[in-house]
Design an enzyme around this catalytic site. Structure first.
Site, PDB file in Angstrom:
ATOM      1  N   ASP A  70       5.514   3.979   5.398  1.00 33.52           N
ATOM      2  CA  ASP A  70       6.770   3.517   5.671  1.00 33.52           C
ATOM      3  C   ASP A  70       7.431   2.297   4.605  1.00 33.52           C
ATOM      4  OD1 ASP A  70       4.080   2.879   6.521  1.00 33.52           O
ATOM      5  OD2 ASP A  70       4.485   1.827   8.632  1.00 33.52           O
ATOM      6  N   HIS A  86       0.939  -0.820   0.605  1.00 33.88           N
ATOM      7  CA  HIS A  86       0.240   0.179   0.270  1.00 33.88           C
ATOM      8  C   HIS A  86       0.788   1.201  -0.192  1.00 33.88           C
ATOM      9  CE1 HIS A  86       1.208  -0.467   3.815  1.00 33.88           C
ATOM     10  NE2 HIS A  86       0.758   0.628   4.620  1.00 33.88           N
TER      11      HIS A  86
END
Length: 304
Positions: free
Chosen positions: A67, A63
């Site tokens: 991070d 996604h």
């Protein structure tokens, strides 16, 4: 060195810590390298771990939270800087196509690498090859997210003692492998008579998600499950609210799905003792548990 192993480049979640860089995982699968969720700093972590850009054949993003993808610009540019000769395929949620375009073109550089974007639209296979089949399954997070599973088909292992007993040598070994049978001295010998099933290996990668059907489908019977365990049970309500798992959730998934090796990662910066994660997961799962550490290498378990 194992020909199938996971190189852990980073294990932190939202922000890096003094001990943990943001996400990054390279799966070495024989001659294929799959880079999962390269977060910020992945290029440097690759250097420290001894991973070359030329090892990357596929980039798999679950996604578009930072991070899990802010390392993409450095990786993309490094592919061209090192003049990686083979095509590199990039899989990511199709809804984030514009994000990937921005990451790919974050700065000016001379692009010579052959980077082929292959957005993921729904559940199902996204790639097949000598490595097996790479499949994506939808997860449940605050943005569209997919997990990945790599599955090797079952094969056959030739049994020397049975080959010898059947009088099969030389080219006849290749013939029985190719055709499924061979005629020897007027006798038919089938492949099943001189071999046994060699179970294909499987690997699953599950990041930011609540418990959902996709998690269990990805983890079902895999040899290695790499799964986020951002929180401990004391923050279970928060985990569900923000779309994450606890270490206990990860242990439950591994136990119910018959996982062989459970790799916990993606830890919140609020925790300082990694043993808490393994202890919590072990309450539900009695198999091998690895708490991932930056720059560590985790071999795939031996074949069943």
């Amino acid at each position: 060195m194992s020909s199938r192993e996971l190189v852990v480049l980073g294990t932190a979640s939202q922000v890096p810590t003094r001990q943990r860089a943001q996400n990054g995982y390279l799966l070495r699968w024989d001659g294929t390298g799959l880079l999962f969720d390269p977060g910020e700093g992945t290029q440097r972590q690759m250097l420290l771990a001894g991973v070359a850009a030329s090892e990357i054949d596929r980039i798999c993003l679950t996604h578009f939270h930072g991070d899990h993808c802010l390392g993409v610009p450095g990786i993309v540019q490094r592919l061209s800087l090192d003049r990686v000769a083979h095509p590199v395929h990039a899989h990511y949620p199709a809804s984030g196509r514009e994000y990937f375009r921005r990451l790919r073109n974050a700065t000016a550089f001379y692009e010579v690498a052959d980077l082929r974007e292959e957005p993921v639209h729904d559940d199902g296979p996204v790639a097949t090859g000598d490595f097996g089949t790479l499949t994506a399954r939808r997860l449940e997070h605050s943005v569209e997210s997919f997990g990945y599973r790599l599955t090797e088909p079952d094969g056959r292992r030739m049994l020397p003692d049975r080959l010898a007993a059947a009088g099969i040598t030389g080219r006849f070994v290749r013939e029985v492998q190719r055709a499924g049978f061979v005629e020897v001295d007027g006798r038919r010998v089938d492949l099943a008579d001189v071999s046994e099933v060699r179970r294909g290996q499987s690997f699953a990668f599950v990041m930011d998600t609540r418990l959902c059907d996709g998690v269990f489908a990805l983890a079902d019977g895999v040899d290695m499950l790499v799964i986020e365990s951002t929180f401990l049970a004391s923050e279970a309500e928060l985990a569900r609210h923000v779309g994450h798992l606890t270490a206990g959730d990860a242990g439950r998934v591994a136990a119910e799905c018959g996982v062989r090796t459970l790799v916990l990662t993606h830890f919140s910066q609020r925790y300082t003792d990694p043993r808490c994660f393994s202890e919590e997961a072990a309450a539900a799962f009695g198999g091998e548990i690895v708490v991932a550490e930056d720059l560590s290498t985790i071999p795939m378990p031996k074949r069943r």
